[in-house]
Structure formats: structure tokens, C-alpha cells
Design an enzyme around this catalytic site. Structure first.
Site, PDB file in Angstrom:
ATOM      1  N   GLU A 200      25.562  36.257  55.767  1.00 24.68           N
ATOM      2  CA  GLU A 200      24.483  37.240  55.918  1.00 24.68           C
ATOM      3  C   GLU A 200      23.145  36.516  56.043  1.00 24.68           C
ATOM      4  O   GLU A 200      22.980  35.403  55.526  1.00 24.68           O
ATOM      5  CB  GLU A 200      24.405  38.161  54.690  1.00 24.68           C
ATOM      6  CG  GLU A 200      25.518  39.158  54.581  1.00 24.68           C
ATOM      7  CD  GLU A 200      25.293  40.133  53.431  1.00 24.68           C
ATOM      8  OE1 GLU A 200      24.463  39.846  52.526  1.00 24.68           O
ATOM      9  OE2 GLU A 200      25.966  41.181  53.403  1.00 24.68           O
ATOM     10  N   HIS A 208      16.116  44.826  44.002  1.00 29.26           N
ATOM     11  CA  HIS A 208      17.489  45.337  43.921  1.00 29.26           C
ATOM     12  C   HIS A 208      17.370  46.815  43.573  1.00 29.26           C
ATOM     13  O   HIS A 208      16.959  47.159  42.458  1.00 29.26           O
ATOM     14  CB  HIS A 208      18.256  44.585  42.838  1.00 29.26           C
ATOM     15  CG  HIS A 208      19.633  45.102  42.613  1.00 29.26           C
ATOM     16  ND1 HIS A 208      20.525  44.482  41.790  1.00 29.26           N
ATOM     17  CD2 HIS A 208      20.292  46.172  43.102  1.00 29.26           C
ATOM     18  CE1 HIS A 208      21.660  45.141  41.771  1.00 29.26           C
ATOM     19  NE2 HIS A 208      21.541  46.185  42.568  1.00 29.26           N
ATOM     20  N   GLU A 275      24.472  49.851  46.085  1.00 28.62           N
ATOM     21  CA  GLU A 275      23.456  48.824  45.806  1.00 28.62           C
ATOM     22  C   GLU A 275      22.810  48.342  47.106  1.00 28.62           C
ATOM     23  O   GLU A 275      23.513  48.062  48.076  1.00 28.62           O
ATOM     24  CB  GLU A 275      24.104  47.606  45.135  1.00 28.62           C
ATOM     25  CG  GLU A 275      24.490  47.778  43.702  1.00 28.62           C
ATOM     26  CD  GLU A 275      24.852  46.426  43.055  1.00 28.62           C
ATOM     27  OE1 GLU A 275      24.768  45.388  43.733  1.00 28.62           O
ATOM     28  OE2 GLU A 275      25.213  46.441  41.881  1.00 28.62           O
ATOM     29  N   GLU A 287      26.459  46.104  47.982  1.00 26.65           N
ATOM     30  CA  GLU A 287      27.753  46.413  47.337  1.00 26.65           C
ATOM     31  C   GLU A 287      27.780  47.872  46.918  1.00 26.65           C
ATOM     32  O   GLU A 287      26.734  48.497  46.773  1.00 26.65           O
ATOM     33  CB  GLU A 287      27.905  45.563  46.051  1.00 26.65           C
ATOM     34  CG  GLU A 287      27.990  44.099  46.339  1.00 26.65           C
ATOM     35  CD  GLU A 287      28.040  43.238  45.061  1.00 26.65           C
ATOM     36  OE1 GLU A 287      27.774  42.046  45.180  1.00 26.65           O
ATOM     37  OE2 GLU A 287      28.333  43.770  43.971  1.00 26.65           O
ATOM     38  N   ARG A 291      32.108  52.443  39.370  1.00 24.51           N
ATOM     39  CA  ARG A 291      32.192  52.718  37.919  1.00 24.51           C
ATOM     40  C   ARG A 291      30.885  53.337  37.459  1.00 24.51           C
ATOM     41  O   ARG A 291      29.887  53.303  38.189  1.00 24.51           O
ATOM     42  CB  ARG A 291      32.404  51.391  37.185  1.00 24.51           C
ATOM     43  CG  ARG A 291      31.181  50.494  37.307  1.00 24.51           C
ATOM     44  CD  ARG A 291      31.292  49.160  36.617  1.00 24.51           C
ATOM     45  NE  ARG A 291      30.013  48.454  36.662  1.00 24.51           N
ATOM     46  CZ  ARG A 291      29.599  47.690  37.678  1.00 24.51           C
ATOM     47  NH1 ARG A 291      30.379  47.531  38.730  1.00 24.51           N
ATOM     48  NH2 ARG A 291      28.426  47.101  37.672  1.00 24.51           N
TER      49      ARG A 291
HETATM   50  C1  MV4 Z   1      21.907  38.711  48.691  1.00 21.68           C
HETATM   51  C2  MV4 Z   1      20.653  38.120  48.368  1.00 21.68           C
HETATM   52  C3  MV4 Z   1      19.800  37.771  49.413  1.00 21.68           C
HETATM   53  N1  MV4 Z   1      20.186  37.962  50.701  1.00 21.68           N
HETATM   54  N2  MV4 Z   1      22.243  38.901  49.970  1.00 21.68           N
HETATM   55  C4  MV4 Z   1      23.616  38.758  44.208  1.00 21.68           C
HETATM   56  C5  MV4 Z   1      24.935  39.276  43.723  1.00 21.68           C
HETATM   57  C6  MV4 Z   1      25.293  40.341  44.646  1.00 21.68           C
HETATM   58  N3  MV4 Z   1      24.926  41.624  44.063  1.00 21.68           N
HETATM   59  C7  MV4 Z   1      24.526  40.102  45.897  1.00 21.68           C
HETATM   60  N4  MV4 Z   1      23.420  39.251  45.515  1.00 21.68           N
HETATM   61  C8  MV4 Z   1      22.486  38.883  46.422  1.00 21.68           C
HETATM   62  N5  MV4 Z   1      22.781  39.076  47.712  1.00 21.68           N
HETATM   63  C9  MV4 Z   1      21.406  38.522  50.961  1.00 21.68           C
HETATM   64  N6  MV4 Z   1      21.765  38.698  52.233  1.00 21.68           N
HETATM   65  C10 MV4 Z   1      20.327  37.940  47.010  1.00 21.68           C
HETATM   66  C11 MV4 Z   1      21.248  38.289  46.056  1.00 21.68           C
HETATM   67  C12 MV4 Z   1      20.847  38.063  44.676  1.00 21.68           C
HETATM   68  C13 MV4 Z   1      20.582  39.148  43.847  1.00 21.68           C
HETATM   69  C14 MV4 Z   1      20.771  40.453  44.284  1.00 21.68           C
HETATM   70  C15 MV4 Z   1      20.465  41.493  43.426  1.00 21.68           C
HETATM   71  C16 MV4 Z   1      19.976  41.242  42.152  1.00 21.68           C
HETATM   72  C17 MV4 Z   1      19.814  39.962  41.713  1.00 21.68           C
HETATM   73  C18 MV4 Z   1      20.113  38.887  42.542  1.00 21.68           C
HETATM   74  C19 MV4 Z   1      19.952  37.570  42.101  1.00 21.68           C
HETATM   75  C20 MV4 Z   1      20.239  36.534  42.929  1.00 21.68           C
HETATM   76  C21 MV4 Z   1      20.688  36.780  44.239  1.00 21.68           C
END
Ligand code: MV4
Length: 446
Positions: A200, A208, A275, A287, A291
Site C-alpha cells: 500500500e 486513525h 477502521e 481493516e 468484535r
Molecule cells: C497503515 C499506515 C500507513 N499507511 N497503512 C497499523 C496496524 C494496522 N491497523 C494498520 N496500521 C497502519 N497501516 C498505510 N497504508 C499506518 C499504520 C499504523 C497505524 C494505524 C492506525 C493506528 C496506529 C498505527 C500505528 C502505526 C502504524
């Protein structure tokens, strides 16, 4: 409606489910390990069954023992809470095979959303915006390189079986991609036994934001607004709030509507959380959680709904009692997760609580199962309570949070309560200007 529900969990969420059942006149069965014999959910439940020794694998993840407990107590339904078996499709299947209702989505939807590649494909086909990236998994470095070139660096390599940050590697430039692919595959293989990965576009400073949705078995789907969960440390949420300080009414309605339409198309049942990463005014699906989430109380605070009651009702086949137009969002709410950890090193701090006084008063809710004299066992996660404050607006919540934190007395173990005073002292947080890396940067962990 069910007469008896087995709660396949422990701690604060087991107590939370028990409370909803009690208010609905439903009998509860608590299960517990030998380490949780004195736990509050066991004391308050109508019945309890010891299902094994302390380690989760031999107790809270022990499917035969849990099914035996359900059989001998005659429970008609099982509520999995969060964590443990709550997103285990095989467990959902086994529960259904015993002609017991799994209070959650179908095993099919749990399985679908557990495969991050299939999930992304399914929600994209249902109209949800996703992060630009590979069409499905990438099977070779050559293919990965081609995709990365098209979407532009930096890119993120993610594990199909991943989630919660496991098996994720950033490739800042083309030269870094082969190593990122190799490391992500190895981590995914080790953690999930599946080395499938996808690519990605890497978003650098997103928020988030997750949308709460609920669907009954009659085709009705309603969204319950969003939660901002950007305040995280090492993929563990620390503080969540609703509504997000980053969204305006238009964005809120738009993303809510998109999620409702998609969940309808998917034929989803139960509560779910979609999410997103949110950056520069755009949403990107990452995602879907099948739950009830830890942070559900902030949604309850601004909608007035009991999400566990709603879960139980739709699982029993009842219709939602409201349409989207009936859901009124009122005020603001913030949840702080209080962990039995050192507030600086975050080292776990299990042990006996010798003094305990929880905050109270207008707009302060504590979801916790600890008490003076209780010993925090070292076998499970370190969450010991959630402080949820609610008020007419965000500023009122911040004032209330400061007040409530100073009332909270827990003696005998270390807790992360001091961390929140530190966060509240930061103007950027007070202004709602934070992103997913903000807390780790504040703690100088990034
Ligand atoms: C990402 C991202 C940046 N760019 N995808 C972290 C676990 C999973 N929920 C997906 N995550 C992320 N995906 C792209 N394309 C950054 C994260 C991420 C993150 C996401 C949500 C909350 C906290 C986080 C901490 C680190 C990285």
C-alpha cells in the site's frame, strides 16, 4: 430472547457483558481460569465454571472446555467479548455446530475480515475507499516493484493475515523494497503461518478513525458515528474519543453513509467497526473488526445506546429499534485505558491492589473489575480499567478528565494514570491536533 448467556471472557469486558445481561433479565455463566477464581465477573455471575489453569491457551482459548461449560450450564448463547476467541472463525463455527448462538457476526464474515487482502477487496467492491496499492497479494519482488513504482514511494508491505501492526514494513525507496518484503514475509510466517503480503501507499501522519456500525438480521444497518483512536503506542490504543475533533458534520455523514451502504451489501450481522486512516481530508480503509471493541463506551456515551444490549438483541433475531434518523449524537466522550504498567517504562506491574478509589460524579464512568484486595494476575493483558468521561463538548470532557484522574486512587501496583496528565498538558492534544505517531514522538519512542 436468550435465557442464559455464557460470557467467554474475563476482566472488565466480562463484567460489562454481565451488566447488560442482568438488565435484560438474562442469566449469566462466567468462565474463569484458576488464576481468576476471585475475579469480580465470577462473583457477580449467576453461575461460574472453572475451565482450566492460568495460561490463556489452557483456559480462555480452550475451546473444548468452553463448549463443555456451555453444555453443562445449558447456555443458549456465548458472548466472546474482545480479544481471546472473539474473532476466531473456527470458534464461531464450533459454537454454531453445538446449536448455540455466537453473539457476533457469522464465521464467514469473521474469516473474510481476518484476511486483510480479501477484506480490502470485499469492502472496495462495496464502495468503501481503500489505500492505493496492489490488487491483492504480491507474489514476487518484480510484481511488488512494479506496483510500488505505480503508487509511488514510500510504500508499506503488509501481511495478509496481519492486523494490529504485526508483519508491517515500510520501504522508503526502491532500494529498500526487497528487504522490506523479505522481513515482512518472515515476520508474517512466524506470527501467522502465512507469508502472503500486499503493498500500500504509506501514509505518513494519518489519524486513525473508526466507524461503529450495527446490523440486524432483517437488513437494517445503522452507523453510530466515529471514534478517533489516533493516540496509540506500539499499536496499543491509549486514549479514544468520540466524535473525532478532526471531522466536520459533512465528512461524518458521508463516511457513515458509505459504511452503512457497504455493510448492507456485505450482508453483515451484528456490531462491527470499519477502521480508516484519515489524512488531508480523505478516508482510507485499513481493516474491519468483527468484535465489540474496548473503546465502545465512548460511542455509548454520545448515542445513549447500550452496545452490548444491541449485540444480544440482534443475535437473538430482533430488529433494530431505530432507523438512522433516530440516532442522535449528543456531546463528547473520551476514554483513557488504565494499565497496570509503569507509566514511563510501560513495564507490566502485576500485584495486589491494597487501596482502590474510583472517580465518580457527573459524566465519569469507570469500567473496571478490580477492587481493594484484588491481585492483578501476570498472565493476561495489563488493562485494569477504562475511565470514560462525557460532557456537552470536548473542552468540558478535558476538564472532567483532569478532575477524574486526580480522584483515581490505586495503591499497590504502578499504573499509567500519570501518563494522561502528561498528555493533557500538551497544547496539541488540547487542540485535538494529533496523529497516529504523535504519542510515540512525545514519549521520544520514534
Ligand atoms: C497503515 C499506515 C500507513 N499507511 N497503512 C497499523 C496496524 C494496522 N491497523 C494498520 N496500521 C497502519 N497501516 C498505510 N497504508 C499506518 C499504520 C499504523 C497505524 C494505524 C492506525 C493506528 C496506529 C498505527 C500505528 C502505526 C502504524
Amino acid at each position: 430472547m436468550f435465557e442464559k448467556i455464557l460470557i467467554a471472557n474475563r476482566g472488565e469486558i466480562a463484567l460489562r457483558v454481565h451488566r447488560a445481561c442482568q438488565e435484560m433479565g438474562i442469566q449469566t455463566v462466567a468462565i474463569h481460569s484458576t488464576a481468576d477464581a476471585d475475579a469480580m465477573h465470577v462473583r457477580l455471575a449467576d453461575e461460574s465454571v472453572c475451565i482450566g489453569p492460568a495460561p490463556a491457551a489452557q483456559s480462555y482459548l480452550n475451546i473444548p472446555a468452553i463448549m463443555a461449560a456451555a453444555e453443562i450450564t445449558g447456555a443458549q448463547a456465548i458472548h466472546p467479548g474482545y480479544g481471546f476467541l472473539s474473532e476466531n472463525a473456527r470458534f464461531a463455527d464450533i459454537v454454531a455446530e453445538h446449536e448455540i448462538t455466537f453473539i457476533g457476526p457469522t464465521a464467514e464474515h469473521i474469516r473474510l475480515m481476518g484476511d486483510k487482502i480479501a477484506a480490502k477487496q470485499a469492502v472496495a467492491d462495496a464502495g468503501i475507499p481503500v489505500v492505493p496499492g496492489s490488487e491483492g497479494g504480491v507474489t514476487s519482488d518484480t510484481e511488488a516493484k512494479k506496483v510500488a513504482k505505480e503508487i509511488g514511494y514510500p510504500v508499506l508491505v503488509k501481511a495478509a493475515a496481519g492486523g494490529g501492526g504485526k508483519g508491517m514494513k515500510v520501504a522508503p525507496a526502491a532500494k529498500d523494497l526487497p528487504e522490506a518484503l523479505k522481513t515482512a514475509r518472515a515476520e508474517a510466517k512466524a506470527a501467522f503461518g502465512d507469508d502472503a503480503v500486499y503493498i500500500e501507499k504509506y501514509l505518513g501522519r494519518p489519524r486513525h478513525i473508526e466507524v461503529q456500525v450495527i446490523a440486524d438480521s432483517h437488513g437494517n444497518v445503522v452507523h453510530l458515528g466515529e471514534r478517533d483512536c489516533s493516540l496509540q503506542r506500539r499499536h496499543q490504543k491509549v486514549l479514544e474519543e468520540a466524535p473525532s475533533p478532526a471531522l466536520n458534520e459533512g465528512e461524518r455523514a458521508e463516511i457513515g453513509d458509505i459504511v452503512v451502504k457497504a455493510v448492507k451489501k456485505l450482508g453483515y450481522l451484528g456490531v462491527g467497526t470499519v477502521e480508516f486512516l484519515y489524512e488531508d481530508g480523505a478516508f482510507y480503509f485499513i481493516e474491519m473488526n468483527t468484535r465489540l471493541q474496548v473503546e465502545h463506551p465512548v460511542t455509548e456515551a454520545i448515542t445513549g445506546l447500550d452496545l452490548v444490549r444491541e449485540q444480544i438483541r440482534v443475535a437473538s433475531g430482533a430488529k433494530l429499534e431505530y432507523k438512522q434518523k433516530d440516532v442522535v449524537f449528543e456531546g463528547h466522550a473520551i476514554e483513557c485505558r488504565i494499565n497496570a504498567e509503569n507509566p514511563v517504562t510501560f513495564a507490566p506491574s502485576p500485584g495486589r491492589i491494597t487501596q482502590y478509589h474510583a472517580p465518580g460524579g457527573l459524566g465519569a464512568r469507570i469500567d473496571s473489575a478490580v477492587y481493594a484486595g484484588y491481585s492483578i494476575p501476570p498472565y493476561y493483558d495489563s488493562l485494569i480499567g477504562k475511565l470514560i468521561v462525557s460532557g456537552r463538548n470536548r473542552n468540558e470532557c478535558l476538564m472532567r478528565l483532569r478532575r477524574a484522574l486526580h480522584e483515581y486512587v490505586i495503591v499497590g501496583i504502578e499504573t499509567t494514570i500519570p501518563l494522561f496528565d502528561r498528555i493533557l498538558a500538551e497544547q496539541e492534544f488540547v487542540d485535538g491536533q494529533y496523529h497516529i505517531h504523535w504519542l510515540e514522538q512525545l514519549l521520544k519512542e520514534e
